[in-house]
Design a protein around this motif. Structure first.
Motif, PDB file in Angstrom:
ATOM      1  N   GLU A   1      26.681  -5.400 -15.800  1.00 38.10           N
ATOM      2  CA  GLU A   1      27.992  -4.781 -16.006  1.00 38.10           C
ATOM      3  C   GLU A   1      29.087  -5.837 -15.938  1.00 38.10           C
ATOM      4  N   ALA A   2      28.958  -6.760 -14.997  1.00 34.44           N
ATOM      5  CA  ALA A   2      29.951  -7.846 -14.893  1.00 34.44           C
ATOM      6  C   ALA A   2      29.932  -8.697 -16.150  1.00 34.44           C
ATOM      7  N   TRP A   3      28.752  -9.052 -16.616  1.00 35.59           N
ATOM      8  CA  TRP A   3      28.659  -9.852 -17.834  1.00 35.59           C
ATOM      9  C   TRP A   3      29.263  -9.114 -19.028  1.00 35.59           C
ATOM     10  N   ALA A   4      28.968  -7.817 -19.135  1.00 29.75           N
ATOM     11  CA  ALA A   4      29.518  -7.033 -20.242  1.00 29.75           C
ATOM     12  C   ALA A   4      31.041  -6.990 -20.190  1.00 29.75           C
ATOM     13  N   ALA A   5      31.601  -7.032 -18.969  1.00 32.58           N
ATOM     14  CA  ALA A   5      33.056  -7.011 -18.793  1.00 32.58           C
ATOM     15  C   ALA A   5      33.676  -8.398 -18.927  1.00 32.58           C
ATOM     16  N   GLY A   6      32.854  -9.432 -19.093  1.00 32.02           N
ATOM     17  CA  GLY A   6      33.369 -10.791 -19.253  1.00 32.02           C
ATOM     18  C   GLY A   6      33.707 -11.480 -17.949  1.00 32.02           C
ATOM     19  N   THR A   7      32.984 -11.122 -16.875  1.00 40.78           N
ATOM     20  CA  THR A   7      33.313 -11.651 -15.547  1.00 40.78           C
ATOM     21  C   THR A   7      32.145 -12.454 -14.976  1.00 40.78           C
ATOM     22  N   THR A   8      32.468 -13.521 -14.257  1.00 42.57           N
ATOM     23  CA  THR A   8      31.466 -14.390 -13.646  1.00 42.57           C
ATOM     24  C   THR A   8      30.833 -13.731 -12.434  1.00 42.57           C
ATOM     25  N   VAL A   9      29.542 -13.991 -12.221  1.00 42.75           N
ATOM     26  CA  VAL A   9      28.795 -13.398 -11.113  1.00 42.75           C
ATOM     27  C   VAL A   9      28.366 -14.478 -10.130  1.00 42.75           C
ATOM     28  N   ILE A  10      28.557 -14.175  -8.831  1.00 40.07           N
ATOM     29  CA  ILE A  10      28.035 -14.986  -7.734  1.00 40.07           C
ATOM     30  C   ILE A  10      27.146 -14.069  -6.909  1.00 40.07           C
ATOM     31  N   SER A  11      25.873 -14.415  -6.755  1.00 37.54           N
ATOM     32  CA  SER A  11      24.936 -13.491  -6.113  1.00 37.54           C
ATOM     33  C   SER A  11      24.053 -14.193  -5.098  1.00 37.54           C
TER      34      SER A  11
ATOM     35  N   ILE B   1      19.806 -14.453 -13.311  1.00 34.80           N
ATOM     36  CA  ILE B   1      20.760 -15.570 -13.235  1.00 34.80           C
ATOM     37  C   ILE B   1      20.033 -16.907 -13.218  1.00 34.80           C
ATOM     38  N   GLN B   2      20.480 -17.796 -14.070  1.00 37.15           N
ATOM     39  CA  GLN B   2      20.091 -19.204 -14.003  1.00 37.15           C
ATOM     40  C   GLN B   2      21.290 -19.954 -13.427  1.00 37.15           C
ATOM     41  N   HIS B   3      21.105 -20.470 -12.238  1.00 30.21           N
ATOM     42  CA  HIS B   3      22.213 -21.074 -11.493  1.00 30.21           C
ATOM     43  C   HIS B   3      22.890 -22.178 -12.315  1.00 30.21           C
ATOM     44  N   GLY B   4      24.206 -22.035 -12.468  1.00 31.99           N
ATOM     45  CA  GLY B   4      24.976 -23.018 -13.203  1.00 31.99           C
ATOM     46  C   GLY B   4      24.985 -22.814 -14.702  1.00 31.99           C
ATOM     47  N   GLU B   5      24.169 -21.844 -15.190  1.00 29.35           N
ATOM     48  CA  GLU B   5      24.127 -21.568 -16.623  1.00 29.35           C
ATOM     49  C   GLU B   5      24.851 -20.264 -16.961  1.00 29.35           C
ATOM     50  N   ASN B   6      24.495 -19.180 -16.258  1.00 30.66           N
ATOM     51  CA  ASN B   6      25.168 -17.895 -16.519  1.00 30.66           C
ATOM     52  C   ASN B   6      25.662 -17.235 -15.236  1.00 30.66           C
ATOM     53  N   GLY B   7      25.656 -17.970 -14.133  1.00 31.56           N
ATOM     54  CA  GLY B   7      26.135 -17.455 -12.860  1.00 31.56           C
ATOM     55  C   GLY B   7      25.867 -18.454 -11.760  1.00 31.56           C
ATOM     56  N   LEU B   8      26.204 -18.062 -10.530  1.00 32.29           N
ATOM     57  CA  LEU B   8      25.995 -18.929  -9.368  1.00 32.29           C
ATOM     58  C   LEU B   8      25.242 -18.154  -8.302  1.00 32.29           C
ATOM     59  N   LEU B   9      24.362 -18.843  -7.585  1.00 31.48           N
ATOM     60  CA  LEU B   9      23.547 -18.228  -6.542  1.00 31.48           C
ATOM     61  C   LEU B   9      23.864 -18.855  -5.191  1.00 31.48           C
TER      62      LEU B   9
ATOM     63  N   LYS C   1      34.029 -21.309 -14.945  1.00 27.90           N
ATOM     64  CA  LYS C   1      33.964 -19.860 -14.741  1.00 27.90           C
ATOM     65  C   LYS C   1      33.894 -19.120 -16.076  1.00 27.90           C
ATOM     66  N   SER C   2      34.715 -19.538 -17.017  1.00 29.96           N
ATOM     67  CA  SER C   2      34.721 -18.901 -18.341  1.00 29.96           C
ATOM     68  C   SER C   2      33.398 -19.125 -19.072  1.00 29.96           C
ATOM     69  N   ARG C   3      32.839 -20.329 -18.928  1.00 35.02           N
ATOM     70  CA  ARG C   3      31.571 -20.622 -19.612  1.00 35.02           C
ATOM     71  C   ARG C   3      30.432 -19.781 -19.032  1.00 35.02           C
ATOM     72  N   LEU C   4      30.399 -19.654 -17.706  1.00 40.90           N
ATOM     73  CA  LEU C   4      29.359 -18.840 -17.074  1.00 40.90           C
ATOM     74  C   LEU C   4      29.451 -17.389 -17.533  1.00 40.90           C
ATOM     75  N   ALA C   5      30.671 -16.864 -17.575  1.00 45.31           N
ATOM     76  CA  ALA C   5      30.864 -15.467 -17.981  1.00 45.31           C
ATOM     77  C   ALA C   5      30.470 -15.264 -19.440  1.00 45.31           C
ATOM     78  N   ALA C   6      30.835 -16.194 -20.301  1.00 47.22           N
ATOM     79  CA  ALA C   6      30.525 -16.071 -21.727  1.00 47.22           C
ATOM     80  C   ALA C   6      29.019 -16.107 -21.964  1.00 47.22           C
ATOM     81  N   THR C   7      28.327 -16.991 -21.265  1.00 46.17           N
ATOM     82  CA  THR C   7      26.877 -17.068 -21.416  1.00 46.17           C
ATOM     83  C   THR C   7      26.215 -15.787 -20.933  1.00 46.17           C
ATOM     84  N   GLY C   8      26.674 -15.283 -19.801  1.00 47.29           N
ATOM     85  CA  GLY C   8      26.146 -14.012 -19.305  1.00 47.29           C
ATOM     86  C   GLY C   8      26.395 -12.869 -20.263  1.00 47.29           C
ATOM     87  N   GLY C   9      27.580 -12.837 -20.862  1.00 49.42           N
ATOM     88  CA  GLY C   9      27.902 -11.792 -21.822  1.00 49.42           C
ATOM     89  C   GLY C   9      26.970 -11.794 -23.015  1.00 49.42           C
ATOM     90  N   ARG C  10      26.624 -12.984 -23.487  1.00 53.55           N
ATOM     91  CA  ARG C  10      25.689 -13.067 -24.620  1.00 53.55           C
ATOM     92  C   ARG C  10      24.306 -12.558 -24.228  1.00 53.55           C
TER      93      ARG C  10
END
Length: 420
Positions: free
Chosen positions: A326-336, A346-354, A377-386
């Protein structure tokens, strides 16, 4: 095709990730001409709004109880809310009378799951079990809590569990569906299941593309001109919001314009009260807010996702992590935190942070990294969105479930014809 779905609990006032996943499955199945009928235990309170019935899905209620003598009413209520092994004496007759059922799909284990499997066997139709909250893929602390849930009471339901063969549910079901690969691997190692299917949950990405940030600002005006950190999930020890609040003071010292939002219905009253006390104890009432339960697809909730600088998930256990999609669909970065569900996505540093719950400094480092480096932050969110758009479309995933249904029904019919 008409399919019965059995839920251990369905209370719209305590809506969470499981309910969202089931609603989206129903919506996707409807696109494939599958009619979904829900059976769930009765609840004592009146229901002001029911997202499933409002979406056109039938919800039928049956009587159920916690089959334990000698525990408090509050403890029974908590067992109904999370994890309790319930019993029903009228469910099997209801399921046997339900007309034109092609397949029985239970979203619960235990005695209720055993009743669903028994009714499917008597009707000579296939049965599917979906594991939502984890079965083998659980931290030891959670496993111990479930084992000790009835301590101090006499569990008279064990006899009925034996009659219903509830302990054989995963072995006897025609298919077992889980949403993460680790759970599937553990099942293959420790259980003898006929068929194990990994089926992730989906997200309607188009729903999150419309800008709802103003709806969030109107509902929660304190977020205006602030850098919002948002945690989404039911208020419950498993979701671990209290730990996050304990870390918040350090985050706020380094980021004076940050605030923390906790979005989700409370399913553990005692934990909810302790969370509020901790917020007050740390003097964070002006910096931390709770939204209460928000319905799925609510513009205020989507707007919070879109307004947040980051989504922070501090869960102790998460078998999938629908909030991540849901966060990725909304264009937001995830930290989990490093749950199996997050590690699947999540791949750390690619589409989010762990981060590691046992090393709080890793959370602080991840938050600093996201807030101090907007390009990252923008790059992580964009990759997650894709990833969300390409791999987790609701209709496509529901199509896979429909294909499984078709296979099981064909196999059952072939077996019946060969025997006849």
């Amino acid at each position: 095709m008409r399919v019965v779905h059995l839920l251990r609990k369905y209370n719209p006032a305590e809506w969470g990730g499981t309910e969202t996943a089931i609603q989206r499955l129903f919506e996707g199945l409807r696109q494939h001409r599958v009619t979904s009928v829900t059976y769930a235990p009765s609840i004592g309170s009146s229901i002001a709004a029911d997202p499933l019935t409002e979406a056109g899905f039938a919800v039928k209620r049956f009587r159920a109880c916690v089959p334990v003598w000698g525990i408090s009413t509050e403890r029974k209520r908590q067992l109904i809310a999370v994890g309790g092994n319930l019993m029903s004496f009228d469910l099997i007759a209801r399921l046997l009378r339900e007309p034109n059922v092609a397949l029985m799909h239970t979203h619960t284990l235990g005695r209720l799951g055993g009743i669903a499997l028994t009714s499917a066997r008597l009707r000579r139709i296939p049965s599917v079990v979906t594991i939502h909250g984890g079965f083998l893929d659980l931290p030891e602390s959670m496993t111990n809590n479930f084992r000790n849930a009835h301590r101090g009471g006499l569990e008279w339901g064990k006899l009925f569990g034996a009659l219903l063969r509830s302990r054989r549910l995963l072995k006897d079901a025609d298919a077992v569906v889980t949403c993460n690969r680790k759970e599937a691997a553990l099942l293959k190692e420790k259980q003898t299941c006929k068929r194990i299917v990994v089926q992730p949950h989906g997200v309607p990405t188009s729903l999150y593309r419309k800008d709802h940030r103003e709806s969030a600002r109107e509902a929660f005006p304190s977020i205006r001109d602030q850098r919002l950190l948002l945690a989404v999930g039911r208020i419950d020890p498993v979701k671990n919001q209290r730990w996050l609040v304990e870390q918040a003071s350090g985050i706020f010292r380094r980021h004076p314009d940050a605030m923390l939002g906790l979005a989700g219905a409370c399913t553990d009253e005692a934990y909810g009260e302790s969370l509020k006390r901790k917020i007050d104890e740390l003097g964070l009432r002006q910096r931390v807010f709770l939204t209460g339960g928000l319905p799925p697809g609510d513009p205020r909730l989507i707007g919070l996702f879109q307004s947040a600088e980051v989504i922070v998930l501090p869960s102790v256990s998460e078998t999938f992590g629908l909030v991540i999609l849901e966060a990725w669909a909304a264009g937001t970065t995830v930290i989990s935190s490093r749950t199996s569900g997050a590690l699947d996505l999540i791949q750390h540093g690619e589409n989010g942070l762990l981060f590691d719950l046992g090393a709080p400094e890793t959370l602080h480092q991840a938050v600093d990294c996201a807030l101090l480096h907007p390009e990252l932050k923008s790059r992580l969110a964009a990759t997650g969105g894709r990833v969300a758009s390409a791999e987790y479309d609701v209709t496509v995933l529901a199509g896979r479930m429909k294909y499984l249904y078709d296979q099981l029904i064909a196999e059952k019919n072939a077996l019946r014809n060969s025997a006849g």
